[in-house]
Write a protein that holds these residues in place. Structure first.
Motif, PDB file in Angstrom:
ATOM      1  N   GLN A   6       0.844  -1.179   0.000  1.00  0.00           N
ATOM      2  CA  GLN A   6       0.000   0.000   0.000  1.00  0.00           C
ATOM      3  C   GLN A   6       0.892   1.245   0.000  1.00  0.00           C
ATOM      4  N   VAL A   7       0.587   2.165  -0.910  1.00  0.00           N
ATOM      5  CA  VAL A   7       1.352   3.397  -1.005  1.00  0.00           C
ATOM      6  C   VAL A   7       0.900   4.365   0.081  1.00  0.00           C
ATOM      7  N   GLN A   8       1.869   4.934   0.764  1.00  0.00           N
ATOM      8  CA  GLN A   8       1.561   5.960   1.756  1.00  0.00           C
ATOM      9  C   GLN A   8       2.495   7.140   1.576  1.00  0.00           C
ATOM     10  N   LEU A   9       1.932   8.315   1.535  1.00  0.00           N
ATOM     11  CA  LEU A   9       2.682   9.557   1.446  1.00  0.00           C
ATOM     12  C   LEU A   9       2.069  10.528   2.446  1.00  0.00           C
ATOM     13  N   VAL A  10       2.858  10.952   3.417  1.00  0.00           N
ATOM     14  CA  VAL A  10       2.354  11.839   4.458  1.00  0.00           C
ATOM     15  C   VAL A  10       3.250  13.071   4.527  1.00  0.00           C
ATOM     16  N   GLU A  11       2.706  14.192   4.062  1.00  0.00           N
ATOM     17  CA  GLU A  11       3.444  15.450   4.058  1.00  0.00           C
ATOM     18  C   GLU A  11       3.141  16.249   5.324  1.00  0.00           C
ATOM     19  N   SER A  12       4.129  17.003   5.799  1.00  0.00           N
ATOM     20  CA  SER A  12       3.936  17.841   6.979  1.00  0.00           C
ATOM     21  C   SER A  12       4.910  19.006   6.944  1.00  0.00           C
ATOM     22  N   GLY A  13       4.686  19.977   7.822  1.00  0.00           N
ATOM     23  CA  GLY A  13       5.617  21.083   7.974  1.00  0.00           C
ATOM     24  C   GLY A  13       5.173  22.401   7.383  1.00  0.00           C
ATOM     25  N   GLY A  14       4.044  22.417   6.703  1.00  0.00           N
ATOM     26  CA  GLY A  14       3.565  23.662   6.124  1.00  0.00           C
ATOM     27  C   GLY A  14       3.074  24.628   7.178  1.00  0.00           C
ATOM     28  N   GLY A  15       2.726  25.835   6.729  1.00  0.00           N
ATOM     29  CA  GLY A  15       2.212  26.834   7.649  1.00  0.00           C
ATOM     30  C   GLY A  15       2.182  28.197   7.017  1.00  0.00           C
ATOM     31  N   LEU A  16       1.954  29.190   7.859  1.00  0.00           N
ATOM     32  CA  LEU A  16       1.927  30.580   7.428  1.00  0.00           C
ATOM     33  C   LEU A  16       3.269  31.227   7.779  1.00  0.00           C
ATOM     34  N   VAL A  17       3.874  31.876   6.814  1.00  0.00           N
ATOM     35  CA  VAL A  17       5.172  32.498   7.026  1.00  0.00           C
ATOM     36  C   VAL A  17       5.211  33.823   6.276  1.00  0.00           C
ATOM     37  N   GLN A  18       5.964  34.765   6.803  1.00  0.00           N
ATOM     38  CA  GLN A  18       6.101  36.048   6.134  1.00  0.00           C
ATOM     39  C   GLN A  18       7.072  35.952   4.967  1.00  0.00           C
ATOM     40  N   PRO A  19       6.938  36.833   4.002  1.00  0.00           N
ATOM     41  CA  PRO A  19       7.915  36.851   2.894  1.00  0.00           C
ATOM     42  C   PRO A  19       9.340  36.963   3.431  1.00  0.00           C
ATOM     43  N   GLY A  20      10.231  36.176   2.831  1.00  0.00           N
ATOM     44  CA  GLY A  20      11.607  36.120   3.290  1.00  0.00           C
ATOM     45  C   GLY A  20      11.857  35.060   4.340  1.00  0.00           C
ATOM     46  N   GLY A  21      10.807  34.467   4.845  1.00  0.00           N
ATOM     47  CA  GLY A  21      10.932  33.444   5.878  1.00  0.00           C
ATOM     48  C   GLY A  21      11.278  32.080   5.329  1.00  0.00           C
ATOM     49  N   SER A  22      11.320  31.104   6.238  1.00  0.00           N
ATOM     50  CA  SER A  22      11.713  29.740   5.884  1.00  0.00           C
ATOM     51  C   SER A  22      10.737  28.724   6.456  1.00  0.00           C
ATOM     52  N   LEU A  23      10.644  27.607   5.787  1.00  0.00           N
ATOM     53  CA  LEU A  23       9.906  26.437   6.267  1.00  0.00           C
ATOM     54  C   LEU A  23      10.650  25.186   5.832  1.00  0.00           C
ATOM     55  N   ARG A  24      10.457  24.124   6.593  1.00  0.00           N
ATOM     56  CA  ARG A  24      11.017  22.826   6.208  1.00  0.00           C
ATOM     57  C   ARG A  24       9.881  21.816   6.142  1.00  0.00           C
ATOM     58  N   LEU A  25       9.685  21.280   4.957  1.00  0.00           N
ATOM     59  CA  LEU A  25       8.652  20.274   4.754  1.00  0.00           C
ATOM     60  C   LEU A  25       9.248  18.879   4.865  1.00  0.00           C
ATOM     61  N   SER A  26       8.435  17.952   5.337  1.00  0.00           N
ATOM     62  CA  SER A  26       8.841  16.550   5.423  1.00  0.00           C
ATOM     63  C   SER A  26       7.794  15.679   4.748  1.00  0.00           C
TER      64      SER A  26
END
Length: 126
Positions: free
Chosen positions: A1-21
């Motif tokens: 069974q294929v499973q793909l679970v994304e996380s780490g998104g959110g609201l950020v100001q321009p110039g900011g950073s996020l790390r997705l998994s």
């Protein structure tokens, strides 16, 4: 069974950073190039970064120099470090396998697969 679970998104100001998994099932992860895609409502999903099973990355021009894709084969996980974020990066981000890299229209074509995860929303706004 294929499973793909994304996380780490959110609201950020321009110039900011996020790390997705993205945690992927072994059946899809182990032998495949993996990619991060994004989709804005009303537009087709686009591939923005890809990484081979050996760890070689490639990027769409729109994110080159700002995003970094990486993978941990032991954890079946792929990451997307996003820096210097812009409002136009706002989208739902998905991971999935990706085609083997080729020169030319690799990041301009649309790729579809039978299964997608729920994605993670990234919003860049002041």
């Amino acid at each position: 069974q294929v499973q793909l679970v994304e996380s780490g998104g959110g609201l950020v100001q321009p110039g900011g950073s996020l790390r997705l998994s993205c945690a992927a099932s072994g059946s899809i992860f182990s032998i495949n190039t993996m990619g991060w895609y994004r989709q804005v409502t009303g537009k087709e999903r686009e591939l923005v970064a890809a990484i081979t099973s050996a760890g070689l990355p490639n990027y769409a021009d729109s994110v080159k120099g700002r995003f970094t894709i990486s993978r941990d084969n032991g954890k079946n996980t792929v990451y997307l470090q996003m820096n210097s974020l812009k409002p136009e990066d706002t989208a739902i981000y998905y991971c999935n396998r990706a085609p083997e890299y080729y020169t030319g229209r690799y990041f301009l074509r649309t790729y579809d697969y039978d299964y997608w995860g729920q994605g993670t929303q990234v919003t860049v706004s002041s």
